[in-house]
Design a protein around this motif. Structure first.
Motif, mmCIF file in Angstrom:
data_model
loop_
_atom_site.group_PDB
_atom_site.id
_atom_site.type_symbol
_atom_site.label_atom_id
_atom_site.label_comp_id
_atom_site.label_asym_id
_atom_site.label_seq_id
_atom_site.Cartn_x
_atom_site.Cartn_y
_atom_site.Cartn_z
ATOM 1 N N THR A 1 0.888 -1.357 0.089
ATOM 2 C CA THR A 1 -0.102 0.094 0.217
ATOM 3 C C THR A 1 0.832 1.268 0.040
ATOM 4 O O THR A 1 0.698 2.256 -0.748
ATOM 5 C CB THR A 1 -0.992 -0.181 1.236
ATOM 6 N N PHE A 2 1.868 1.240 0.875
ATOM 7 C CA PHE A 2 2.819 2.494 1.043
ATOM 8 C C PHE A 2 3.589 2.545 -0.351
ATOM 9 O O PHE A 2 3.951 3.514 -0.704
ATOM 10 C CB PHE A 2 3.646 2.362 2.370
ATOM 11 N N LEU A 3 3.863 1.365 -1.183
ATOM 12 C CA LEU A 3 4.670 1.402 -2.314
ATOM 13 C C LEU A 3 4.039 2.277 -3.355
ATOM 14 O O LEU A 3 4.257 2.837 -4.266
ATOM 15 C CB LEU A 3 4.959 0.119 -2.673
ATOM 16 N N ARG A 4 2.545 1.956 -3.199
ATOM 17 C CA ARG A 4 1.660 2.455 -4.116
ATOM 18 C C ARG A 4 1.908 3.940 -4.127
ATOM 19 O O ARG A 4 1.704 4.653 -4.962
ATOM 20 C CB ARG A 4 0.251 2.280 -4.128
ATOM 21 N N LEU A 5 2.074 4.646 -2.771
ATOM 22 C CA LEU A 5 1.834 5.933 -2.704
ATOM 23 C C LEU A 5 3.129 6.553 -3.259
ATOM 24 O O LEU A 5 3.070 7.794 -3.580
ATOM 25 C CB LEU A 5 2.010 6.370 -1.250
ATOM 26 N N LEU A 6 4.309 6.123 -3.391
ATOM 27 C CA LEU A 6 5.742 6.554 -4.017
ATOM 28 C C LEU A 6 5.187 7.122 -5.400
ATOM 29 O O LEU A 6 6.113 8.152 -5.807
ATOM 30 C CB LEU A 6 6.582 5.216 -3.728
ATOM 31 N N SER A 7 4.403 6.443 -6.178
ATOM 32 C CA SER A 7 4.171 6.750 -7.435
ATOM 33 C C SER A 7 2.729 7.879 -7.797
ATOM 34 O O SER A 7 2.445 7.981 -8.716
ATOM 35 C CB SER A 7 4.232 5.937 -8.496
ATOM 36 N N THR A 8 1.933 8.108 -6.658
ATOM 37 C CA THR A 8 0.985 8.561 -6.832
ATOM 38 C C THR A 8 0.968 10.157 -6.800
ATOM 39 O O THR A 8 1.823 10.772 -6.470
ATOM 40 C CB THR A 8 -0.289 8.226 -5.474
ATOM 41 N N ARG A 9 -0.088 10.390 -7.621
ATOM 42 C CA ARG A 9 -0.012 11.991 -7.594
ATOM 43 C C ARG A 9 -1.676 12.219 -6.940
ATOM 44 O O ARG A 9 -2.107 13.575 -7.076
ATOM 45 C CB ARG A 9 -0.236 12.462 -8.935
ATOM 46 N N GLU A 10 -2.180 11.569 -6.337
ATOM 47 C CA GLU A 10 -3.416 11.842 -5.671
ATOM 48 C C GLU A 10 -3.477 12.469 -4.317
ATOM 49 O O GLU A 10 -2.738 11.952 -3.271
ATOM 50 C CB GLU A 10 -4.241 10.235 -5.204
ATOM 51 N N GLN A 11 -3.868 13.541 -4.476
ATOM 52 C CA GLN A 11 -3.802 14.460 -3.392
ATOM 53 C C GLN A 11 -4.674 13.968 -1.797
ATOM 54 O O GLN A 11 -4.454 14.440 -0.817
ATOM 55 C CB GLN A 11 -4.288 15.975 -3.685
ATOM 56 N N GLU A 12 -5.601 13.246 -2.546
ATOM 57 C CA GLU A 12 -6.613 12.468 -1.450
ATOM 58 C C GLU A 12 -5.910 11.784 -0.192
ATOM 59 O O GLU A 12 -6.090 11.603 0.778
ATOM 60 C CB GLU A 12 -7.508 11.615 -2.168
ATOM 61 N N ALA A 13 -4.764 11.147 -0.813
ATOM 62 C CA ALA A 13 -4.030 10.615 0.198
ATOM 63 C C ALA A 13 -3.260 11.310 1.261
ATOM 64 O O ALA A 13 -3.130 10.749 2.310
ATOM 65 C CB ALA A 13 -2.610 9.920 -0.573
ATOM 66 N N PHE A 14 -3.007 12.548 1.071
ATOM 67 C CA PHE A 14 -2.658 13.260 2.123
ATOM 68 C C PHE A 14 -3.765 14.189 2.980
ATOM 69 O O PHE A 14 -3.615 14.707 4.095
ATOM 70 C CB PHE A 14 -1.675 14.259 1.426
ATOM 71 N N ARG A 15 -4.968 14.234 2.168
ATOM 72 C CA ARG A 15 -5.964 15.069 2.916
ATOM 73 C C ARG A 15 -6.780 14.121 3.732
ATOM 74 O O ARG A 15 -7.185 14.440 4.685
ATOM 75 C CB ARG A 15 -6.980 15.577 1.734
ATOM 76 N N VAL A 16 -7.055 12.820 3.163
ATOM 77 C CA VAL A 16 -7.726 11.832 4.085
ATOM 78 C C VAL A 16 -6.843 10.628 4.239
ATOM 79 O O VAL A 16 -7.405 9.687 3.298
ATOM 80 C CB VAL A 16 -9.225 11.723 3.611
ATOM 81 N N PRO A 17 -5.786 10.603 4.610
ATOM 82 C CA PRO A 17 -4.908 9.242 4.487
ATOM 83 C C PRO A 17 -5.561 7.954 4.884
ATOM 84 O O PRO A 17 -5.369 6.931 4.039
ATOM 85 C CB PRO A 17 -3.768 9.804 5.297
ATOM 86 N N ARG A 18 -6.171 8.052 6.037
ATOM 87 C CA ARG A 18 -6.802 6.628 6.603
ATOM 88 C C ARG A 18 -7.816 5.892 5.399
ATOM 89 O O ARG A 18 -8.004 4.920 5.106
ATOM 90 C CB ARG A 18 -7.382 6.810 7.958
ATOM 91 N N ALA A 19 -8.765 6.878 4.720
ATOM 92 C CA ALA A 19 -9.571 6.542 3.882
ATOM 93 C C ALA A 19 -9.051 6.162 2.672
ATOM 94 O O ALA A 19 -9.324 5.002 2.091
ATOM 95 C CB ALA A 19 -10.580 7.480 3.583
ATOM 96 N N TYR A 20 -7.933 6.888 2.235
ATOM 97 C CA TYR A 20 -7.402 6.578 0.884
ATOM 98 C C TYR A 20 -6.329 5.131 1.301
ATOM 99 O O TYR A 20 -6.513 4.518 0.263
ATOM 100 C CB TYR A 20 -6.259 7.647 0.716
ATOM 101 N N LEU A 21 -5.647 5.168 2.224
ATOM 102 C CA LEU A 21 -5.083 3.885 2.465
ATOM 103 C C LEU A 21 -5.833 2.559 2.664
ATOM 104 O O LEU A 21 -5.426 1.723 2.255
ATOM 105 C CB LEU A 21 -4.271 4.117 3.896
ATOM 106 N N ARG A 22 -6.752 2.875 3.273
ATOM 107 C CA ARG A 22 -7.968 1.772 3.499
ATOM 108 C C ARG A 22 -8.450 1.286 2.018
ATOM 109 O O ARG A 22 -8.334 -0.003 1.743
ATOM 110 C CB ARG A 22 -8.961 2.163 4.326
ATOM 111 N N THR A 23 -8.701 2.285 1.177
ATOM 112 C CA THR A 23 -9.189 1.832 -0.090
ATOM 113 C C THR A 23 -8.077 1.174 -1.054
ATOM 114 O O THR A 23 -8.446 0.443 -1.611
ATOM 115 C CB THR A 23 -9.663 3.357 -0.819
ATOM 116 N N VAL A 24 -6.826 1.811 -0.966
ATOM 117 C CA VAL A 24 -5.752 1.144 -1.573
ATOM 118 C C VAL A 24 -5.567 -0.565 -1.140
ATOM 119 O O VAL A 24 -5.560 -1.519 -1.677
ATOM 120 C CB VAL A 24 -4.284 1.853 -1.755
ATOM 121 N N ALA A 25 -5.263 -0.474 0.157
ATOM 122 C CA ALA A 25 -5.098 -1.745 0.612
ATOM 123 C C ALA A 25 -6.220 -2.963 0.352
ATOM 124 O O ALA A 25 -6.092 -4.035 0.385
ATOM 125 C CB ALA A 25 -4.839 -1.645 2.334
ATOM 126 N N HIS A 26 -7.531 -2.265 0.487
ATOM 127 C CA HIS A 26 -8.509 -3.297 0.225
ATOM 128 C C HIS A 26 -8.470 -3.483 -1.277
ATOM 129 O O HIS A 26 -8.771 -4.832 -1.498
ATOM 130 C CB HIS A 26 -10.006 -2.399 0.358
#
Length: 166
Positions: free
Chosen positions: A42-67
């Protein structure tokens, strides 16, 4: 506003949320090792993301990616299991080598991904044609579609297949 994830922002996100994500995944999977792998992915996916959502609502974003990663993993295991069960029914001389098995599993995963990307009706039309061997007119009758609509769905499916090959 950031234009891409920076190493500092990922590091902070990791420090602040990795423990929570790992615990959530461990509850979902029932396996610490699997949870650790999924959390890292999940965190590896964040290395290449441009999704600002990951930083605005991190838990929701992380949960979505992990799911999503968890679902992909479950689908992969189910596909592998079905293939291995089919292999077990084959006589020993026909059993492929481990390398051939891996190639077949990878091909099946690509096909599964391609089919999952098709709209439901297009996927149904394509499978009835290619797997069940039905004529377009029979597909139209079975699904209540005109012949023209069946042809349009097949064109869409074949175009998707060609894009996947390129």
């Amino acid at each position: 506003m950031r234009s891409a994830a920076t190493p500092e922002s990922i590091s902070t996100l990791y420090q602040n949320h990795h423990g929570w994500l790992f615990a959530w995944l461990r509850r979902k999977t029932g396996c610490s090792q699997q949870a650790a792998d999924l959390a890292q992915d999940t965190f590896l996916r964040l290395l290449s993301t441009r999704e600002q959502e990951a930083f605005r609502v991190p838990r929701a974003y992380l949960r979505t990616v992990a799911h999503g990663l968890m679902v992909d993993q479950i689908r992969r295991r189910a596909l592998e299991q079905a293939y291995l069960e089919a292999l077990a029914l084959q006589p020993e001389p026909l059993a492929p080598s481990p390398e051939e098995r891996l190639l077949v599993i990878e091909a099946l995963l690509r096909i599964d991904s391609l089919l999952a990307a098709l709209p439901d009706k297009t996927r149904s039309v394509f499978l009835l044609s290619q797997i069940d061997g039905l004529a377009y007119a029979d597909i139209g009758e079975r699904l209540g579609l005109s012949l023209r609509t069946v042809k349009r769905h097949m064109h869409t499916a074949f175009a998707q297949c060609l894009r996947a090959l390129m």
